[in-house]
Design a protein around this motif. Structure first.
Motif, PDB file in Angstrom:
ATOM      1  N   ILE B  24       7.755  -4.989  -2.308  1.00  0.00           N
ATOM      2  CA  ILE B  24       7.040  -4.111  -1.384  1.00  0.00           C
ATOM      3  C   ILE B  24       6.561  -2.851  -2.121  1.00  0.00           C
ATOM      4  O   ILE B  24       5.435  -2.393  -1.915  1.00  0.00           O
ATOM      5  N   SER B  25       7.405  -2.317  -3.004  1.00  0.00           N
ATOM      6  CA  SER B  25       6.984  -1.135  -3.772  1.00  0.00           C
ATOM      7  C   SER B  25       5.745  -1.427  -4.606  1.00  0.00           C
ATOM      8  O   SER B  25       4.832  -0.600  -4.700  1.00  0.00           O
ATOM      9  N   ALA B  26       5.722  -2.614  -5.224  1.00  0.00           N
ATOM     10  CA  ALA B  26       4.559  -2.980  -6.042  1.00  0.00           C
ATOM     11  C   ALA B  26       3.303  -3.055  -5.178  1.00  0.00           C
ATOM     12  O   ALA B  26       2.224  -2.597  -5.575  1.00  0.00           O
ATOM     13  N   ILE B  27       3.443  -3.615  -3.988  1.00  0.00           N
ATOM     14  CA  ILE B  27       2.297  -3.708  -3.065  1.00  0.00           C
ATOM     15  C   ILE B  27       1.845  -2.310  -2.649  1.00  0.00           C
ATOM     16  O   ILE B  27       0.650  -2.014  -2.613  1.00  0.00           O
ATOM     17  N   LEU B  28       2.808  -1.439  -2.361  1.00  0.00           N
ATOM     18  CA  LEU B  28       2.453  -0.088  -1.906  1.00  0.00           C
ATOM     19  C   LEU B  28       1.822   0.733  -3.023  1.00  0.00           C
ATOM     20  O   LEU B  28       0.975   1.589  -2.770  1.00  0.00           O
ATOM     21  N   ARG B  29       2.226   0.475  -4.269  1.00  0.00           N
ATOM     22  CA  ARG B  29       1.567   1.167  -5.379  1.00  0.00           C
ATOM     23  C   ARG B  29       0.122   0.693  -5.515  1.00  0.00           C
ATOM     24  O   ARG B  29      -0.776   1.472  -5.814  1.00  0.00           O
ATOM     25  N   ALA B  30      -0.088  -0.605  -5.283  1.00  0.00           N
ATOM     26  CA  ALA B  30      -1.441  -1.162  -5.412  1.00  0.00           C
ATOM     27  C   ALA B  30      -2.318  -0.767  -4.234  1.00  0.00           C
ATOM     28  O   ALA B  30      -3.536  -0.702  -4.357  1.00  0.00           O
ATOM     29  N   ALA B  31      -1.711  -0.530  -3.085  1.00  0.00           N
ATOM     30  CA  ALA B  31      -2.476  -0.201  -1.874  1.00  0.00           C
ATOM     31  C   ALA B  31      -1.768   0.932  -1.149  1.00  0.00           C
ATOM     32  O   ALA B  31      -1.163   0.733  -0.107  1.00  0.00           O
ATOM     33  N   PRO B  32      -1.836   2.135  -1.717  1.00  0.00           N
ATOM     34  CA  PRO B  32      -1.065   3.250  -1.149  1.00  0.00           C
ATOM     35  C   PRO B  32      -1.636   3.749   0.177  1.00  0.00           C
ATOM     36  O   PRO B  32      -2.836   3.693   0.407  1.00  0.00           O
ATOM     37  N   SER B  33      -0.724   4.186   1.050  1.00  0.00           N
ATOM     38  CA  SER B  33      -1.124   4.801   2.313  1.00  0.00           C
ATOM     39  C   SER B  33       0.018   5.673   2.803  1.00  0.00           C
ATOM     40  O   SER B  33       1.173   5.266   2.778  1.00  0.00           O
ATOM     41  N   ASP B  34      -0.329   6.856   3.271  1.00  0.00           N
ATOM     42  CA  ASP B  34       0.706   7.764   3.775  1.00  0.00           C
ATOM     43  C   ASP B  34       1.304   7.280   5.081  1.00  0.00           C
ATOM     44  O   ASP B  34       2.384   7.720   5.464  1.00  0.00           O
ATOM     45  N   ILE B  35       0.591   6.417   5.801  1.00  0.00           N
ATOM     46  CA  ILE B  35       1.102   6.040   7.119  1.00  0.00           C
ATOM     47  C   ILE B  35       1.768   4.678   7.115  1.00  0.00           C
ATOM     48  O   ILE B  35       2.078   4.138   8.160  1.00  0.00           O
ATOM     49  N   ASN B  36       2.035   4.147   5.918  1.00  0.00           N
ATOM     50  CA  ASN B  36       2.781   2.902   5.820  1.00  0.00           C
ATOM     51  C   ASN B  36       4.247   3.261   5.549  1.00  0.00           C
ATOM     52  O   ASN B  36       4.526   4.216   4.851  1.00  0.00           O
ATOM     53  N   GLY B  37       5.195   2.511   6.113  1.00  0.00           N
ATOM     54  CA  GLY B  37       6.578   2.715   5.723  1.00  0.00           C
ATOM     55  C   GLY B  37       7.546   3.049   6.836  1.00  0.00           C
ATOM     56  O   GLY B  37       8.714   3.279   6.578  1.00  0.00           O
ATOM     57  N   GLY B  92     -18.158  -2.696  15.838  1.00  0.00           N
ATOM     58  CA  GLY B  92     -17.111  -1.701  15.572  1.00  0.00           C
ATOM     59  C   GLY B  92     -17.071  -1.225  14.131  1.00  0.00           C
ATOM     60  O   GLY B  92     -17.782  -1.739  13.261  1.00  0.00           O
ATOM     61  N   ARG B  93     -16.207  -0.239  13.919  1.00  0.00           N
ATOM     62  CA  ARG B  93     -15.978   0.328  12.596  1.00  0.00           C
ATOM     63  C   ARG B  93     -14.503   0.113  12.262  1.00  0.00           C
ATOM     64  O   ARG B  93     -13.627   0.504  13.039  1.00  0.00           O
ATOM     65  N   PRO B  94     -14.201  -0.542  11.120  1.00  0.00           N
ATOM     66  CA  PRO B  94     -12.791  -0.791  10.766  1.00  0.00           C
ATOM     67  C   PRO B  94     -12.035   0.518  10.562  1.00  0.00           C
ATOM     68  O   PRO B  94     -12.596   1.490  10.028  1.00  0.00           O
ATOM     69  N   THR B  95     -10.763   0.542  10.990  1.00  0.00           N
ATOM     70  CA  THR B  95      -9.942   1.749  10.845  1.00  0.00           C
ATOM     71  C   THR B  95      -8.621   1.495  10.124  1.00  0.00           C
ATOM     72  O   THR B  95      -7.998   2.433   9.641  1.00  0.00           O
ATOM     73  N   ALA B  96      -8.161   0.240  10.077  1.00  0.00           N
ATOM     74  CA  ALA B  96      -6.856  -0.037   9.466  1.00  0.00           C
ATOM     75  C   ALA B  96      -6.722  -1.512   9.141  1.00  0.00           C
ATOM     76  O   ALA B  96      -7.363  -2.361   9.763  1.00  0.00           O
ATOM     77  N   VAL B  97      -5.888  -1.809   8.157  1.00  0.00           N
ATOM     78  CA  VAL B  97      -5.563  -3.198   7.804  1.00  0.00           C
ATOM     79  C   VAL B  97      -4.058  -3.344   7.710  1.00  0.00           C
ATOM     80  O   VAL B  97      -3.379  -2.464   7.174  1.00  0.00           O
ATOM     81  N   LEU B  98      -3.539  -4.460   8.208  1.00  0.00           N
ATOM     82  CA  LEU B  98      -2.145  -4.847   7.985  1.00  0.00           C
ATOM     83  C   LEU B  98      -2.147  -6.194   7.280  1.00  0.00           C
ATOM     84  O   LEU B  98      -3.000  -7.041   7.556  1.00  0.00           O
ATOM     85  N   MET B  99      -1.201  -6.407   6.363  1.00  0.00           N
ATOM     86  CA  MET B  99      -1.128  -7.674   5.634  1.00  0.00           C
ATOM     87  C   MET B  99       0.299  -8.185   5.605  1.00  0.00           C
ATOM     88  O   MET B  99       1.218  -7.456   5.260  1.00  0.00           O
ATOM     89  N   ALA B 116      -3.005  -7.125  -3.088  1.00  0.00           N
ATOM     90  CA  ALA B 116      -2.996  -5.814  -2.423  1.00  0.00           C
ATOM     91  C   ALA B 116      -4.081  -4.905  -2.995  1.00  0.00           C
ATOM     92  O   ALA B 116      -4.753  -4.171  -2.274  1.00  0.00           O
ATOM     93  N   ARG B 117      -4.277  -4.968  -4.312  1.00  0.00           N
ATOM     94  CA  ARG B 117      -5.293  -4.121  -4.944  1.00  0.00           C
ATOM     95  C   ARG B 117      -6.691  -4.526  -4.475  1.00  0.00           C
ATOM     96  O   ARG B 117      -7.542  -3.680  -4.208  1.00  0.00           O
ATOM     97  N   GLU B 129      -7.188   2.114   4.939  1.00  0.00           N
ATOM     98  CA  GLU B 129      -6.022   1.835   4.091  1.00  0.00           C
ATOM     99  C   GLU B 129      -5.199   0.671   4.651  1.00  0.00           C
ATOM    100  O   GLU B 129      -5.293   0.345   5.835  1.00  0.00           O
ATOM    101  N   LEU B 130      -4.362   0.107   3.774  1.00  0.00           N
ATOM    102  CA  LEU B 130      -3.367  -0.875   4.202  1.00  0.00           C
ATOM    103  C   LEU B 130      -2.214  -0.094   4.829  1.00  0.00           C
ATOM    104  O   LEU B 130      -1.480   0.607   4.129  1.00  0.00           O
ATOM    105  N   VAL B 131      -2.051  -0.204   6.143  1.00  0.00           N
ATOM    106  CA  VAL B 131      -1.106   0.675   6.839  1.00  0.00           C
ATOM    107  C   VAL B 131       0.212  -0.007   7.194  1.00  0.00           C
ATOM    108  O   VAL B 131       1.143   0.655   7.661  1.00  0.00           O
ATOM    109  N   GLY B 132       0.303  -1.319   6.991  1.00  0.00           N
ATOM    110  CA  GLY B 132       1.564  -1.969   7.338  1.00  0.00           C
ATOM    111  C   GLY B 132       1.563  -3.410   6.895  1.00  0.00           C
ATOM    112  O   GLY B 132       0.539  -3.937   6.453  1.00  0.00           O
ATOM    113  N   GLY B 133       2.737  -4.037   6.989  1.00  0.00           N
ATOM    114  CA  GLY B 133       2.824  -5.428   6.582  1.00  0.00           C
ATOM    115  C   GLY B 133       4.227  -5.952   6.610  1.00  0.00           C
ATOM    116  O   GLY B 133       5.151  -5.319   7.117  1.00  0.00           O
ATOM    117  N   ASP B 134       4.382  -7.131   6.041  1.00  0.00           N
ATOM    118  CA  ASP B 134       5.664  -7.810   6.019  1.00  0.00           C
ATOM    119  C   ASP B 134       5.631  -8.729   4.797  1.00  0.00           C
ATOM    120  O   ASP B 134       4.562  -9.165   4.382  1.00  0.00           O
TER     121      ASP B 134
END
Lengths: 332, 332
Positions: B24-37, B92-99, B116-117, B129-134
């Motif tokens: 998960i850390s590797a994914i978050l480094r590749a796709a950082p977002s302050d609102i993920n986590g 519409g206009r995209p605002t967020a992505v979850l993966m 993720a990158r 940004e990528l804001v969440g996932g599993d």
């Protein structure tokens, strides 16, 4: 690869026999929604001054569920429950669910239908529908669920980094029941083999389809809670996240955690220690958090938050000591 | 089961070697977002009088992508593109992505990072940004993506049921290029084997990572378009959905569809008819819709909508005739 669907929908047509359109139609009949069926779902107008909350989880056949343990309905129900718990854990109210199914070609359509029906039935008390999804072919049945929710008004979301020294640790719901149910299923091998006693069967159901109390997360936010999460990976594990992210220590009260009679009974049947279920069992999706106020309606006190000191060895303690059990769920 | 990741990240550590947290850390480094986590992602306040738009898609290794054809970066990029196309197709206009990633234990972490990158890089021009996932374990690599978007203001969403007789059929972007790229990959077996000519390599790239023009869907909605969809399953297939749901007939202008020089060249190399790519090829994610006005900026006219008559044999025609090719993508 031989596939075992636990006898569910045995003899019914498979997804590859009926094709994509008929499979999607079956899902939509089981989980109807007027706003499903275009390129994307358009939700109702957001309340003024509101924020969207989003979370996603994946359930893999053989990893997160087994059809000799759970019915398709329960798999769908649990998928919604765990996602709604995450929405609640921010203090939000769920507003929509999307589901993607990756299905082996030999999957009976009835199983996809059952999953969708479990989702729709579980989402209904929240006024929420299945608004979108995707169906694709894979080698293993995989259920991907995304839940959306709303945070109304300017109060902050209930994040895991907001516990402060002096706050009470509070919880709403049972802790350890899902783990006890899992232990019973593991020991007896199949659901049918678990002794037919209501006290045990109830624990099994708690594992296969844990239930949430509708609206408890919004209540916590309205009542001024600080941090909130749900017991998904284990009580100590999840509170460790809160403690670490908040830079505090969480001290739990052993008396408040004492396993209930139901857990003691199941533990005696299995010859194990019920404290392990309470401290490390996940998937109850019970809300656990902190507050500077009185416990909100429906919450009970589990302990308190104190300042972290440089000599603290454990982010979470029970009566000031290292917890007897502390492992939690790691998914890889 | 032997797994082939096309040599990507060969020799690097696997997800089971590093564990869930490090993956998960590797994914978050590749796709950082302050609102993920946290338990769920909390998005920015919604604009007044706005609606949330949501869509989800699954990409399965071996079904929707192959690592001897696509890089991990391209797989992530395409996952975002196809979901953003669906958000755009509502205006519409995209605002967020979850993966969510379902990963075999032997998957190199570098592949998860690359995906993720690709997602983060593709979402960035939209301010998303990528804001969440599993992340979970499975037997097959499966990428589940959910995109959220916003519809601002009271104008209706651009649904597939809103085409009316007299409207123009308009499109923004290429049609058939992704199918040509797929045909090249299929014929030559691997990406490396496709002749090293820019005209062919460009088509392959169009298949592996189709690109959207940022904001074209919102432009269409602002310019008063009626129906809108994207070319995901094939032009005739997707316009058939529009025609059926709107209760109209779509008549396309053969001249406007004429394959371009790039398609003719690739078709000659392969000895096939480029019209099949134009009429039945999907995954260009080109926006195709209808309007009662002039074509919006960046759109060209492909045909017109007429009233359905009881003797209509085809919901979509080319110059009034049955299309030469009409099949489309069926996922099961």
């Amino acid at each position: 690869m031989a596939t075992n669907y636990g006898g569910h929908s045995a003899g019914g047509p498979t997804v590859s026999e009926v094709g994509e359109a008929a499979t999607i139609s079956a899902i939509l009949r089981a989980a109807p929604s007027d706003i499903n069926g275009d390129d994307a779902a358009v939700l109702e107008s957001a309340p003024p001054n509101s924020r969207t909350v989003a979370t996603t989880d994946v359930l893999v056949d053989g990893e997160h569920f087994r059809f000799d343990w759970s019915t398709p309905f329960e798999v769908g129900a649990k998928a919604v429950t765990q996602n709604f718990a995450d929405i609640q854990a921010m203090g939000g109210r769920p507003t929509a669910v999307l589901m993607s199914l990756s299905v082996p070609p030999d999957l009976p359509v009835g199983i996809a239908e059952g999953i969708a029906r479990g989702m729709a039935t579980t989402a209904a008390p929240w006024g929420v529908e299945l608004v979108g999804g995707d169906v694709v072919t894979s080698r293993q049945l995989i259920v991907s669920v995304t839940a959306l929710g709303v945070l109304s008004g300017p109060d902050p979301a209930l994040t895991v980094d907001a516990a402060r020294p002096g706050h009470l640790v509070v919880a709403s719901g049972v802790v350890g029941h899902s783990a006890a149910g899992l232990a019973l299923l593991t020991r007896y091998g199949s659901r049918a083999a678990v002794p037919d006693q209501p006290i045990l069967q109830d624990l099994v159901t708690r594992h296969c389809a844990p239930q949430l109390i509708v609206g408890r997360g919004s209540v916590g936010r309205a009542a001024g809670m600080s941090a909130l999460t749900d017991n998904s990976d284990g009580l100590i594990h999840d509170l460790t996240t809160v403690a670490r992210r908040s830079g505090v220590v969480v001290d739990l009260d052993g008396d408040a955690l004492t396993p209930d009679a139901q857990l003691y009974y199941a533990a005696e049947v299995l010859g194990v220690d019920p404290w392990e279920w309470v401290l490390t069992g996940g998937e109850d999706h019970t809300l656990v958090g902190t507050t500077s106020q009185q416990p909100p309606a429906g919450y009970r006190v589990l302990g308190e938050v104190r300042e972290a000191r440089s000599d603290d060895a454990w982010p979470v303690t029970v009566d000031g000591q290292r917890p007897l059990y502390a492992a939690g769920w790691d998914s890889l």
